[in-house]
Design an enzyme around this catalytic site. Structure first.
Site, PDB file in Angstrom:
ATOM      1  N   GLY A 244      -2.625 -15.371 -88.533  1.00 32.36           N
ATOM      2  CA  GLY A 244      -2.139 -13.871 -88.555  1.00 32.36           C
ATOM      3  C   GLY A 244      -1.203 -13.476 -89.396  1.00 32.36           C
ATOM      4  O   GLY A 244      -0.425 -12.678 -89.357  1.00 32.36           O
TER       5      GLY A 244
ATOM      6  N   ASP B 161     -12.755 -12.059 -98.711  1.00 35.02           N
ATOM      7  CA  ASP B 161     -11.798 -13.367 -97.971  1.00 35.02           C
ATOM      8  C   ASP B 161     -13.082 -14.344 -97.979  1.00 35.02           C
ATOM      9  O   ASP B 161     -12.735 -15.547 -98.778  1.00 35.02           O
ATOM     10  CB  ASP B 161     -11.467 -13.063 -96.839  1.00 35.02           C
TER      11      ASP B 161
ATOM     12  N   GLY C  63      -2.266 -12.931 -92.965  1.00 33.48           N
ATOM     13  CA  GLY C  63      -2.943 -12.055 -94.017  1.00 33.48           C
ATOM     14  C   GLY C  63      -3.251 -13.288 -95.150  1.00 33.48           C
ATOM     15  O   GLY C  63      -3.577 -12.614 -96.138  1.00 33.48           O
ATOM     16  N   LEU C  64      -3.452 -14.403 -94.924  1.00 32.14           N
ATOM     17  CA  LEU C  64      -3.992 -15.434 -95.938  1.00 32.14           C
ATOM     18  C   LEU C  64      -5.321 -15.813 -95.733  1.00 32.14           C
ATOM     19  O   LEU C  64      -5.752 -16.842 -96.017  1.00 32.14           O
ATOM     20  CB  LEU C  64      -2.759 -16.368 -95.985  1.00 32.14           C
ATOM     21  N   SER C  65      -6.057 -15.023 -94.982  1.00 31.72           N
ATOM     22  CA  SER C  65      -7.462 -15.395 -94.598  1.00 31.72           C
ATOM     23  C   SER C  65      -7.740 -16.669 -93.723  1.00 31.72           C
ATOM     24  O   SER C  65      -8.624 -17.502 -94.168  1.00 31.72           O
ATOM     25  CB  SER C  65      -8.203 -15.187 -95.722  1.00 31.72           C
TER      26      SER C  65
HETATM   27  C1  GLA Z   1      -8.688  -8.214 -95.023  1.00 30.83           C
HETATM   28  C2  GLA Z   1     -10.262  -8.229 -95.095  1.00 30.83           C
HETATM   29  C3  GLA Z   1     -10.797  -7.948 -96.493  1.00 30.83           C
HETATM   30  C4  GLA Z   1      -9.845  -6.769 -97.414  1.00 30.83           C
HETATM   31  C5  GLA Z   1      -8.483  -7.083 -97.138  1.00 30.83           C
HETATM   32  C6  GLA Z   1      -7.811  -5.882 -97.527  1.00 30.83           C
HETATM   33  O1  GLA Z   1      -8.413  -9.565 -95.470  1.00 30.83           O
HETATM   34  O2  GLA Z   1     -10.694  -9.237 -94.654  1.00 30.83           O
HETATM   35  O3  GLA Z   1     -12.120  -7.971 -96.580  1.00 30.83           O
HETATM   36  O4  GLA Z   1     -10.638  -5.651 -97.038  1.00 30.83           O
HETATM   37  O5  GLA Z   1      -8.183  -7.108 -95.814  1.00 30.83           O
HETATM   38  O6  GLA Z   1      -7.756  -6.057 -99.010  1.00 30.83           O
END
Ligand code: GLA
Length: 385
Positions: free
Chosen positions: A120, A170, A122-124
């Site tokens: 959660g 990502d 934002g680091l995928s």
């Molecule tokens: C998330 C999504 C990505 C991209 C970013 C914003 O990480 O998974 O595909 O859209 O937000 O850049």
């Protein structure tokens, strides 16, 4: 970093078989946010936080999934039609279904997940989970993983099964990451170029610890996508060649401004200018023009804050604190926004002072301790045992 062989013993204890172990990295985006689903440009790097997936085949038709992070086991029978449960297991299950739909023969399996990617933030963490599960499932059933196909199928799993309408960035970088480099990716052609990160810089990620609830984040994110689609529909009335916001120039946008309501105009302005910044940033990094890097990252943050409206006060504060320090060659929010992290490019000699400053000032202003990670750019998903 976890020594992957450490996972072997608990796996054997739990499942009574020796595992194969795979891993996929999280990512940080240096610049180019909310451009991927507009078929534009992004500049992410895979980072040395990994999701590990240990796996062995089963003789029955069950997918037994264990999360070390949550100490939770969930069993899914593969014979019946599988539905979404809104739990973490939707990611590996969605991947399983996509691989099967793509024609790969798979069977039941034991899957043991241990992730270092902050969840959660934002680091995928979700792409790392999907991609590590895909490599593990393919590998244990004797299939060769093609990174591009895996990236596309994992994105499809997230879109169709999990219900998050994410772009390709990502999953792509989790599969194709390269040590010491960011990837300049064209999200339309899926061609990419490796851009070396100047040796003297460190990627420092500051976590605001603001966690947008998954569902709310998905709603806001999906709303932004819908706004872009609506803008294309309106613009295409006069400019039929505009199939995605990628096709829009700044000049086109200004001359057709009256076709768009104010909010949609701002969304478009972000995407058009952000695409330009990504290409300029790749160029600036290659020329080691750190003044330009700093300027582009600052503009990107402002554009995400004011035009795309996906920042939040804590992210803005983090960027402001970073801007006060010498040796900082760029600071901006990274990823989808609505909380999560900032990415900072910091001269290696200034990293300790930078960390101290951010930690103290952020705590003093918000009452929360931020997490700060000094990262390296690493290679993409692979088998490690
Ligand atoms: C998330 C999504 C990505 C991209 C970013 C914003 O990480 O998974 O595909 O859209 O937000 O850049």
């Amino acid at each position: 970093m976890v020594d992957p062989s450490i996972l072997a013993a608990p796996f054997v204890k739990r499942f009574g078989a020796a595992p194969q172990i795979y891993r996929a990295p999280g990512r940080v985006n240096l610049i180019g946010d909310h451009t991927d689903y507009n078929e534009g440009f992004v500049l992410p790097a895979a980072i040395n936080f990994f999701c590990y997936a240990a796996i062995s085949a089963r003789t029955d038709k069950q997918l037994v999934m264990f999360s070390e992070n949550l100490s939770e086991t969930i069993m899914a029978p593969l014979s019946k039609s599988i539905g979404r449960s809104s739990k973490w297991t939707d990611y590996p299950l969605g991947v399983f279904l996509q691989l099967q739909n793509a024609g790969f023969t798979l069977g039941g399996a034991n899957l043991y997940i241990a992730s270092e990617v902050p969840i959660g933030a934002g680091l995928s963490s979700s792409a790392a989970l999907e991609v590590s599960a895909a490599y593990a499932l393919l590998g244990v059933f004797g299939h060769q993983a093609d990174p591009l196909q895996v990236a596309k199928l994992c994105q499809k799993a997230e879109n169709d099964f999990v219900g998050a309408n994410c772009g390709i960035m990502d999953q792509f970088v989790a599969c194709h990451g390269l040590a010491e480099h960011a990837l300049l990716l064209d999200c339309r052609s899926l061609q990419f170029q490796a851009i070396r990160i100047p040796d003297s810089l460190r990627i420092v990620i500051c976590n605001t610890m603001v966690e947008h609830k998954l569902v709310a984040e998905q709603n806001d994110y999906n709303t932004r996508r819908a706004e872009c689609e609506e803008a294309i529909r309106l613009l295409a009335q006069d400019m039929p060649h505009v199939r995605a916001l990628r096709d829009l120039t700044r000049n086109d946008l200004e001359t057709h401004r009256d076709l768009l309501p104010g909010t949609l105009y701002k969304r478009c302005r972000h995407v058009v200018t952000e695409n330009q910044r990504v290409e300029q940033m790749a160029d600036a990094l290659q020329r080691n023009d750190l003044k330009q890097v700093r300027k582009l990252m600052a503009e990107s943050h402002r554009s995400l804050r004011d035009d795309y409206e996906v920042s939040c006060p804590e992210l803005d504060l983090m960027v402001m604190l970073a801007d006060q320090k010498p040796g900082v060659h760029g600071a901006r929010m990274t990823g989808a926004g609505f909380g999560g992290c900032t990415v900072n490019l910091v001269e290696h000699t200034h990293v300790d002072e930078f960390r101290r400053h951010i930690a103290e000032q952020y705590l003093a202003t918000t009452g929360h301790n931020p997490e700060i990670y000094v990262c390296e750019a690493v290679g993409g998903a692979a088998r490690v045992l």
